[in-house]
Design a protein around this motif. Sequence first.
Motif, PDB file in Angstrom:
ATOM      1  N   TRP A 120       0.839  -1.193   0.000  1.00 13.31           N
ATOM      2  CA  TRP A 120       0.000   0.000   0.000  1.00 13.31           C
ATOM      3  C   TRP A 120       0.879   1.250   0.000  1.00 13.31           C
ATOM      4  O   TRP A 120       0.574   2.222  -0.667  1.00 13.31           O
ATOM      5  CB  TRP A 120      -0.910   0.030   1.222  1.00 13.31           C
ATOM      6  N   HIS A 121       1.946   1.194   0.756  1.00 14.62           N
ATOM      7  CA  HIS A 121       2.846   2.337   0.852  1.00 14.62           C
ATOM      8  C   HIS A 121       3.451   2.664  -0.514  1.00 14.62           C
ATOM      9  O   HIS A 121       3.510   3.830  -0.910  1.00 14.62           O
ATOM     10  CB  HIS A 121       3.941   2.052   1.885  1.00 14.62           C
ATOM     11  N   GLU A 122       3.902   1.653  -1.242  1.00 16.24           N
ATOM     12  CA  GLU A 122       4.474   1.883  -2.565  1.00 16.24           C
ATOM     13  C   GLU A 122       3.435   2.438  -3.535  1.00 16.24           C
ATOM     14  O   GLU A 122       3.737   3.337  -4.330  1.00 16.24           O
ATOM     15  CB  GLU A 122       5.063   0.582  -3.121  1.00 16.24           C
ATOM     16  N   LEU A 123       2.222   1.924  -3.461  1.00 17.53           N
ATOM     17  CA  LEU A 123       1.158   2.443  -4.328  1.00 17.53           C
ATOM     18  C   LEU A 123       0.815   3.878  -3.966  1.00 17.53           C
ATOM     19  O   LEU A 123       0.581   4.707  -4.843  1.00 17.53           O
ATOM     20  CB  LEU A 123      -0.094   1.564  -4.243  1.00 17.53           C
ATOM     21  N   SER A 124       0.826   4.191  -2.665  1.00 18.85           N
ATOM     22  CA  SER A 124       0.488   5.564  -2.253  1.00 18.85           C
ATOM     23  C   SER A 124       1.527   6.571  -2.725  1.00 18.85           C
ATOM     24  O   SER A 124       1.220   7.736  -2.905  1.00 18.85           O
ATOM     25  CB  SER A 124       0.324   5.644  -0.730  1.00 18.85           C
ATOM     26  N   GLU A 125       2.753   6.122  -2.945  1.00 17.62           N
ATOM     27  CA  GLU A 125       3.815   7.020  -3.394  1.00 17.62           C
ATOM     28  C   GLU A 125       4.047   6.974  -4.901  1.00 17.62           C
ATOM     29  O   GLU A 125       4.837   7.755  -5.417  1.00 17.62           O
ATOM     30  CB  GLU A 125       5.118   6.704  -2.663  1.00 17.62           C
ATOM     31  N   ALA A 126       3.346   6.072  -5.587  1.00 16.85           N
ATOM     32  CA  ALA A 126       3.517   5.968  -7.039  1.00 16.85           C
ATOM     33  C   ALA A 126       2.879   7.176  -7.726  1.00 16.85           C
ATOM     34  O   ALA A 126       1.821   7.649  -7.323  1.00 16.85           O
ATOM     35  CB  ALA A 126       2.886   4.677  -7.551  1.00 16.85           C
ATOM     36  N   SER A 127       3.530   7.658  -8.753  1.00 14.62           N
ATOM     37  CA  SER A 127       2.984   8.801  -9.504  1.00 14.62           C
ATOM     38  C   SER A 127       1.818   8.337 -10.368  1.00 14.62           C
ATOM     39  O   SER A 127       1.696   7.154 -10.688  1.00 14.62           O
ATOM     40  CB  SER A 127       4.068   9.407 -10.387  1.00 14.62           C
ATOM     41  N   SER A 128       0.994   9.285 -10.742  1.00 13.62           N
ATOM     42  CA  SER A 128      -0.135   8.984 -11.625  1.00 13.62           C
ATOM     43  C   SER A 128       0.364   8.391 -12.943  1.00 13.62           C
ATOM     44  O   SER A 128      -0.247   7.481 -13.499  1.00 13.62           O
ATOM     45  CB  SER A 128      -0.947  10.244 -11.914  1.00 13.62           C
ATOM     46  N   GLU A 129       1.488   8.919 -13.442  1.00 14.32           N
ATOM     47  CA  GLU A 129       2.057   8.431 -14.691  1.00 14.32           C
ATOM     48  C   GLU A 129       2.513   6.975 -14.557  1.00 14.32           C
ATOM     49  O   GLU A 129       2.308   6.167 -15.454  1.00 14.32           O
ATOM     50  CB  GLU A 129       3.235   9.303 -15.133  1.00 14.32           C
ATOM     51  N   LYS A 130       3.134   6.636 -13.422  1.00 13.00           N
ATOM     52  CA  LYS A 130       3.602   5.272 -13.184  1.00 13.00           C
ATOM     53  C   LYS A 130       2.417   4.306 -13.130  1.00 13.00           C
ATOM     54  O   LYS A 130       2.435   3.245 -13.761  1.00 13.00           O
ATOM     55  CB  LYS A 130       4.400   5.218 -11.870  1.00 13.00           C
ATOM     56  N   ILE A 131       1.385   4.694 -12.387  1.00 14.63           N
ATOM     57  CA  ILE A 131       0.200   3.839 -12.273  1.00 14.63           C
ATOM     58  C   ILE A 131      -0.441   3.647 -13.638  1.00 14.63           C
ATOM     59  O   ILE A 131      -0.791   2.526 -14.022  1.00 14.63           O
ATOM     60  CB  ILE A 131      -0.808   4.431 -11.267  1.00 14.63           C
ATOM     61  N   GLN A 132      -0.568   4.740 -14.407  1.00 14.40           N
ATOM     62  CA  GLN A 132      -1.188   4.642 -15.731  1.00 14.40           C
ATOM     63  C   GLN A 132      -0.332   3.802 -16.666  1.00 14.40           C
ATOM     64  O   GLN A 132      -0.863   3.040 -17.472  1.00 14.40           O
ATOM     65  CB  GLN A 132      -1.427   6.030 -16.326  1.00 14.40           C
ATOM     66  N   SER A 133       0.987   3.886 -16.547  1.00 14.17           N
ATOM     67  CA  SER A 133       1.851   3.080 -17.420  1.00 14.17           C
ATOM     68  C   SER A 133       1.715   1.595 -17.108  1.00 14.17           C
ATOM     69  O   SER A 133       1.770   0.764 -18.015  1.00 14.17           O
ATOM     70  CB  SER A 133       3.309   3.529 -17.315  1.00 14.17           C
ATOM     71  N   VAL A 134       1.517   1.252 -15.835  1.00 12.00           N
ATOM     72  CA  VAL A 134       1.288  -0.147 -15.465  1.00 12.00           C
ATOM     73  C   VAL A 134      -0.023  -0.637 -16.083  1.00 12.00           C
ATOM     74  O   VAL A 134      -0.085  -1.723 -16.652  1.00 12.00           O
ATOM     75  CB  VAL A 134       1.260  -0.319 -13.922  1.00 12.00           C
ATOM     76  N   LEU A 135      -1.053   0.186 -15.999  1.00 13.40           N
ATOM     77  CA  LEU A 135      -2.346  -0.178 -16.587  1.00 13.40           C
ATOM     78  C   LEU A 135      -2.246  -0.280 -18.104  1.00 13.40           C
ATOM     79  O   LEU A 135      -2.784  -1.216 -18.711  1.00 13.40           O
ATOM     80  CB  LEU A 135      -3.420   0.837 -16.191  1.00 13.40           C
ATOM     81  N   ASP A 136      -1.566   0.666 -18.739  1.00 10.71           N
ATOM     82  CA  ASP A 136      -1.407   0.646 -20.192  1.00 10.71           C
ATOM     83  C   ASP A 136      -0.657  -0.600 -20.649  1.00 10.71           C
ATOM     84  O   ASP A 136      -0.986  -1.188 -21.683  1.00 10.71           O
ATOM     85  CB  ASP A 136      -0.665   1.895 -20.673  1.00 10.71           C
ATOM     86  N   ALA A 137       0.339  -1.004 -19.862  1.00  7.95           N
ATOM     87  CA  ALA A 137       1.114  -2.195 -20.208  1.00  7.95           C
ATOM     88  C   ALA A 137       0.259  -3.459 -20.142  1.00  7.95           C
ATOM     89  O   ALA A 137       0.540  -4.441 -20.833  1.00  7.95           O
ATOM     90  CB  ALA A 137       2.317  -2.330 -19.276  1.00  7.95           C
ATOM     91  N   GLY A 138      -0.807  -3.434 -19.350  1.00  8.88           N
ATOM     92  CA  GLY A 138      -1.699  -4.585 -19.237  1.00  8.88           C
ATOM     93  C   GLY A 138      -2.637  -4.740 -20.421  1.00  8.88           C
ATOM     94  O   GLY A 138      -3.270  -5.772 -20.578  1.00  8.88           O
ATOM     95  N   GLY A 139      -2.743  -3.711 -21.246  1.00 14.62           N
ATOM     96  CA  GLY A 139      -3.616  -3.785 -22.414  1.00 14.62           C
ATOM     97  C   GLY A 139      -4.761  -2.807 -22.302  1.00 14.62           C
ATOM     98  O   GLY A 139      -4.960  -2.148 -21.279  1.00 14.62           O
ATOM     99  N   GLU A 140      -5.549  -2.737 -23.390  1.00 14.33           N
ATOM    100  CA  GLU A 140      -6.609  -1.731 -23.441  1.00 14.33           C
ATOM    101  C   GLU A 140      -7.724  -1.973 -22.432  1.00 14.33           C
ATOM    102  O   GLU A 140      -8.404  -1.036 -22.038  1.00 14.33           O
ATOM    103  CB  GLU A 140      -7.181  -1.623 -24.853  1.00 14.33           C
ATOM    104  N   ASN A 141      -7.914  -3.203 -21.967  1.00 16.36           N
ATOM    105  CA  ASN A 141      -8.934  -3.467 -20.944  1.00 16.36           C
ATOM    106  C   ASN A 141      -8.583  -2.815 -19.616  1.00 16.36           C
ATOM    107  O   ASN A 141      -9.469  -2.513 -18.821  1.00 16.36           O
ATOM    108  CB  ASN A 141      -9.130  -4.968 -20.734  1.00 16.36           C
ATOM    109  N   TYR A 142      -7.310  -2.599 -19.365  1.00 12.30           N
ATOM    110  CA  TYR A 142      -6.879  -1.997 -18.104  1.00 12.30           C
ATOM    111  C   TYR A 142      -6.631  -0.502 -18.249  1.00 12.30           C
ATOM    112  O   TYR A 142      -6.728   0.247 -17.280  1.00 12.30           O
ATOM    113  CB  TYR A 142      -5.609  -2.687 -17.596  1.00 12.30           C
TER     114      TYR A 142
END
Length: 177
Positions: A120-142
């Motif tokens: 949770w701590h790592e997610l709370s400190e992750a940037s919006s860009e980092k989170i979005q890049s993880v989702l984008d890497a998962g494909g268009e469904n994410y």
Amino acid sequence: MNITYLLIPVLIGLICGIAGYYIGKMNSKKDDSLSASLQSDLDVCYANTKNLHNRIKALETDLAFKTKTHYLSHKHFVLFDSETATTVMGRKIKENDMKIIEGIGIKIESLFRHSGITTWHELSEASSEKIQSVLDAGGENYAIHNPITWPKQAFLAYQGKWKELKDLQENMLSGKE
């Protein structure tokens, strides 16, 4: 005096008056359609401006939250209390279970773990860009998910503020505050 001399100017004036009336009427219709077109363009601009103001507000909130999170995360370490979490959330909670965050399921949690975000701590400190890049890497469904509140929810979970987290989630609409 001959009536023809009087009748011809009157008829020409009448014809010109009628023609002028119809020409003016046609021009006013063009002005109405132009006015309607400009009004619709103006309405679109207002809607875009409103969306941009909302986005700016969300980014400012995110920035303020990130600044606070960064400060607080270095200030002290929080111990996980499973009993309190289970009582408040109404289900058994395991430490760093990303699925308690509104909008994150098993597959998105797996994407985060594979990208190195495991707490949770790592997610709370992750940037919006980092989170979005993880989702984008998962494909268009994410990529369609809106993760704007995920760091805030993760921070509340990390801090053990279960009541605040539950209240936040109950007041959310489609993952947005």
